[in-house]
Design an enzyme around this catalytic site. Structure first.
Site, short mmCIF file in Angstrom:
data_model
loop_
_atom_site.label_atom_id
_atom_site.label_comp_id
_atom_site.label_asym_id
_atom_site.label_seq_id
_atom_site.Cartn_x
_atom_site.Cartn_y
_atom_site.Cartn_z
N SER A 1 0.84 -1.19 0.00
CA SER A 1 0.00 0.00 0.00
C SER A 1 0.88 1.25 0.00
O SER A 1 2.10 1.17 0.17
CB SER A 1 -0.90 0.00 1.24
OG SER A 1 -0.11 0.17 2.41
N ASP B 1 -1.29 -1.61 -3.71
CA ASP B 1 -2.66 -1.50 -3.20
C ASP B 1 -3.14 -0.05 -3.32
O ASP B 1 -2.47 0.80 -3.90
CB ASP B 1 -2.66 -2.01 -1.75
CG ASP B 1 -4.02 -2.43 -1.26
OD1 ASP B 1 -4.96 -2.48 -2.07
OD2 ASP B 1 -4.14 -2.74 -0.06
N SER C 1 -12.31 -8.91 6.15
CA SER C 1 -12.13 -9.39 7.53
C SER C 1 -13.49 -9.62 8.18
O SER C 1 -14.38 -8.77 8.11
CB SER C 1 -11.34 -8.36 8.35
OG SER C 1 -10.04 -8.21 7.84
#
Length: 340
Positions: A53, A95, A252
């Site tokens: 990221s 990302d 998640s």
């Protein structure tokens, strides 16, 4: 094996789509977390994706300069060397990159890979993500068109996010509300702007209630069946069956049934960051608590070098994170599916 070539990466994605499985895309922030991800893929006999990221790249660049490009390039070069020791195919990806960071991250990395390709080498990264979810869709797609053209010239796949994913990821945040669901009209406009492969391959991060970060099951309403509606809506308009390669963000806390439905409806890549961060950190915390009088110099004592040696607790962290990667490959059905 060497880092995946553009041809191998395309084959990986094609096999995932045809076989209704997906690759875990593991965020890494160091050589140690990279090794943990690679170990997990190797132990699961799964090809996979490793991603960096903007925040991860800044961290990798060092706290003195915090240069994202330097950090990303340094770890990518390391990955190209170390991946040779693992018997699986690994693709490198960047990302979330919002508009205000394009010039300091994705555009320079695309230019670097273009030069490599022109010199007869492969691209440094195999795919990059443009996160325009905070922009009006028209502006988002206009930038995506420009980036897709550049990526295609560098033999790179582009990932685009056209509508918001809830929560926060490296400073890009969205409220949890009805805007977290991509519409068929959004998907049609995307296909009109970016084509369906003829202008370059891209991955689509559509939103079906996804939320970044930690949440308990039931707190967010996921609708992975929406992906089928998007594919069918675009297929009816353009005549191409299952036109999109979908990416699952904010997974998640997702149930196995939700993941299974997403796979059945075209998801080929699923991001993992929060869960692997915890898996990496948990044994380190346990080691520190269990050996506090060794890792600290308490009451005039000198501590225990073997207890605070970073290799001691680092091995525990690597093993734990690798195990979480293995678990992810099992949930996503990529375990045992490496290209022979």
């Amino acid at each position: 094996m060497p880092i995946a070539t553009p041809e191998v990466y395309n084959e990986m994605l094609d096999r995932a789509k045809a076989g209704k499985f997906a690759y875990p895309a593991i965020n890494v922030t160091s050589s140690q977390t990279l090794n943990a991800a690679l170990r997990g893929f190797a132990e699961a006999e799964s090809d996979g994706i490793v991603q960096i990221s903007t925040g991860g790249a800044e961290f990798l660049g060092g706290q003195y300069s915090k240069d994202m490009v330097t950090g990303a390039v340094a770890l990518a070069e390391f990955a190209h060397i170390i991946a040779e020791k693992y018997p699986v195919n690994i693709a490198l990806h960047t990302d979330h990159c919002p508009k205000d960071k394009l010039d300091g991250y994705v555009r320079p990395l695309l230019a670097l890979s273009k030069k490599r390709v022109e010199a007869g080498l492969g691209p440094l990264f195999q795919s990059h993500m443009w996160d325009g979810s905070a922009e009006p869709l028209a502006d988002n797609l206009a930038i995506a068109q420009e980036l897709l053209e550049t990526a295609r010239a560098a033999q790179i796949i582009l990932e685009v996010e056209i509508t918001p994913t809830g929560g926060e990821e490296d400073g890009v945040s969205h409220e949890i509300n009805d805007s977290l669901y991509t519409t068929v009209d959004d998907a049609i406009r995307t296909a009109e702007a970016l084509g369906l492969g003829e202008k370059g391959r891209y991955l689509l991060a559509a939103s079906f209630g996804n939320v970044h970060g930690v949440y308990k099951p039931g707190n967010v309403v996921l609708r992975p069946e929406l992906l089928k509606e998007l594919n069918e809506g675009v297929a009816a308009r353009f005549g191409k069956e299952s036109p999109f390669d979908f990416v699952f963000h904010g997974g998640s806390g997702s149930s196995e049934e939700e993941i299974r439905t997403a796979l059945e409806n075209g998801v080929v890549k699923m991001n993992l960051d929060t869960d692997t961060q915890y898996a990496f950190t948990r044994p380190v915390a346990g080691h520190m608590f269990a050996n506090y009088d060794g890792v600290l110099k308490v009451d005039g004592e000198v501590g225990n070098k073997k207890a605070y040696d970073p290799r001691t607790w680092g091995k525990l962290a690597e093993a734990s994170m690798a195990a979480r990667v293995v678990e992810a490959t099992q949930h996503l059905r990529s375990a045992g599916n490496k290209i022979k």
